[in-house]
Enzyme design. Structure first.
Site, PDB file in Angstrom:
ATOM      1  N   PRO A 288       0.838  -1.200   0.000  1.00 57.94           N
ATOM      2  CA  PRO A 288       0.000   0.000   0.000  1.00 57.94           C
ATOM      3  C   PRO A 288       0.879   1.259   0.000  1.00 57.94           C
ATOM      4  O   PRO A 288       1.809   1.365   0.783  1.00 57.94           O
ATOM      5  CB  PRO A 288      -0.774  -0.102   1.323  1.00 57.94           C
ATOM      6  CG  PRO A 288      -0.690  -1.537   1.716  1.00 57.94           C
ATOM      7  CD  PRO A 288       0.611  -2.047   1.160  1.00 57.94           C
ATOM      8  N   GLU A 289       0.608   2.171  -0.930  1.00 63.26           N
ATOM      9  CA  GLU A 289       1.347   3.432  -1.004  1.00 63.26           C
ATOM     10  C   GLU A 289       0.428   4.551  -0.506  1.00 63.26           C
ATOM     11  O   GLU A 289      -0.672   4.279  -0.018  1.00 63.26           O
ATOM     12  CB  GLU A 289       1.815   3.679  -2.442  1.00 63.26           C
ATOM     13  CG  GLU A 289       2.678   2.534  -2.984  1.00 63.26           C
ATOM     14  CD  GLU A 289       3.119   2.743  -4.428  1.00 63.26           C
ATOM     15  OE1 GLU A 289       3.357   3.892  -4.832  1.00 63.26           O
ATOM     16  OE2 GLU A 289       3.223   1.745  -5.163  1.00 63.26           O
TER      17      GLU A 289
ATOM     18  N   LYS B 186       3.543   6.147   4.696  1.00 64.52           N
ATOM     19  CA  LYS B 186       2.730   4.943   4.528  1.00 64.52           C
ATOM     20  C   LYS B 186       2.310   4.363   5.882  1.00 64.52           C
ATOM     21  O   LYS B 186       1.830   3.240   5.969  1.00 64.52           O
ATOM     22  CB  LYS B 186       3.530   3.891   3.747  1.00 64.52           C
ATOM     23  CG  LYS B 186       3.970   4.358   2.360  1.00 64.52           C
ATOM     24  CD  LYS B 186       4.793   3.278   1.687  1.00 64.52           C
ATOM     25  CE  LYS B 186       5.503   3.800   0.461  1.00 64.52           C
ATOM     26  NZ  LYS B 186       6.475   2.812  -0.070  1.00 64.52           N
TER      27      LYS B 186
ATOM     28  N   ARG C 142      13.924  -3.238  -8.439  1.00 62.66           N
ATOM     29  CA  ARG C 142      12.474  -3.121  -8.627  1.00 62.66           C
ATOM     30  C   ARG C 142      12.127  -2.982 -10.100  1.00 62.66           C
ATOM     31  O   ARG C 142      12.787  -2.262 -10.843  1.00 62.66           O
ATOM     32  CB  ARG C 142      11.934  -1.892  -7.878  1.00 62.66           C
ATOM     33  CG  ARG C 142      12.238  -1.850  -6.395  1.00 62.66           C
ATOM     34  CD  ARG C 142      11.641  -3.015  -5.623  1.00 62.66           C
ATOM     35  NE  ARG C 142      10.196  -3.067  -5.736  1.00 62.66           N
ATOM     36  CZ  ARG C 142       9.345  -2.415  -4.946  1.00 62.66           C
ATOM     37  NH1 ARG C 142       9.800  -1.659  -3.972  1.00 62.66           N
ATOM     38  NH2 ARG C 142       8.037  -2.533  -5.116  1.00 62.66           N
TER      39      ARG C 142
END
Ligand SMILES: [Zn+2]
Length: 290
Positions: free
Chosen positions: A2-3, A60, A279
């Site tokens: 979750p960002e 976050k 990433r």
């Protein structure tokens, strides 16, 4: 993970449901998720009887300010999300009493912590991979939390001047720098890719080499993308669900993330995927030339 938009969605919804409610009990089948205090019994004893006075997002992190000068920090990490509903125990597992996504969506079934509230409802942490963390602090100690200590300005609040100034000292690739929580708080892999696509900036560009107009474009894209994603309730490419157990809708609006090999919506060039700092990074090699 979750960002900012997903955490903001969670916080906004919990504010409407949980403010002024009191914790009456807590259950867990995974005590290691509670990092502070390390003993679950201590955690339970300290939190019981305390009222939720404020719920806010910092980067976050979700912070519950409680009566008795306490602050509970929840970081959902990779696959965690907080749900609100009513569950009952069935063969050692908590099963939702409520129909709909809470019950039918398998992502909402990995309940490892359940907070019981004084209105008969519960907040539950569903976390497939169990990387989330819950910590309890006094208000004074809260800033010592590892995920708050070096937190940069919030991505939605940083001014263009400040963003420009900070960028000049960063030698790293812009994609990595945007995701660095001490540089700016709230952005992760999905939104970094979307922001750079919108700003037409190559993710590999060394941050301190970005021209003024590009910095401005990134700052503008960042505000626009994050605000739109909040409006759409976040993105649910993998595990994220809001407290009602529903998916976010922003996945319908993403332009580059996980669109490798598809046509760029601007110039029709095939979009590419590379690795930056381990990433996956998605971009259009033509619109986002280095
Ligand atoms: Zn393109």
């Amino acid at each position: 993970m979750p960002e900012l938009p997903e955490v903001e969605t969670t916080v906004k919804m919990l504010q409407t449901k949980v403010l002024n409610r009191t914790f009456v009990d807590i259950w867990t089948n995974s005590p290691p998720l509670i990092k502070k205090p390390q003993s679950f019994l201590d955690f339970k004893n300290q939190i019981k009887g305390h009222k939720v006075l404020k719920i806010e997002r910092r980067g976050k992190n979700i912070i519950f300010s409680l009566s008795g000068n306490l602050a509970m920090l929840v970081h959902q990490k990779m696959t965690g999300h907080l749900l609100y509903g009513k569950w009952e125990e069935e063969n050692g597992k908590w099963v939702s009493e409520i129909k709909g996504p809470l019950k039918s969506d398998s992502q909402n079934r990995f309940l490892h912590i359940v907070f019981f509230l004084d209105n008969g409802f519960q907040i539950a942490l569903s976390d497939l991979r169990k990387f989330a963390k819950v910590e309890l602090y006094s208000q004074e100690e809260l800033n010592l939390a590892s995920t708050l200590k070096n937190l940069g300005k919030d991505a939605l609040k940083i001014s263009l001047e400040e963003f420009t100034k900070k960028s000049k000292n960063q030698k790293g690739k812009i994609k990595q720098v945007l995701m660095e929580q001490s540089f700016i708080a709230g952005i992760g892999n999905i939104y970094a890719d979307e922001i750079l696509f919108r700003a037409k900036v190559n993710p590999q560009t060394p941050t301190n080499e970005l021209k003024k107009n590009k910095i401005k474009a990134i700052h503008k894209a960042m505000q626009a993308i994050l605000k739109m994603a909040i409006k759409e309730g976040g993105t649910s490419f993998s595990d994220f669900r809001n407290p009602d157990g529903e998916k976010g809708n922003f996945g319908n609006f993403t332009k580059v993330y996980r669109k490798t090999g598809q046509d760029c919506p601007r110039c029709k060039t095939k979009m590419k995927r590379i690795k930056i700092g381990g990433r996956s990074t998605h971009f259009c090699p033509k619109c986002q030339k280095l």
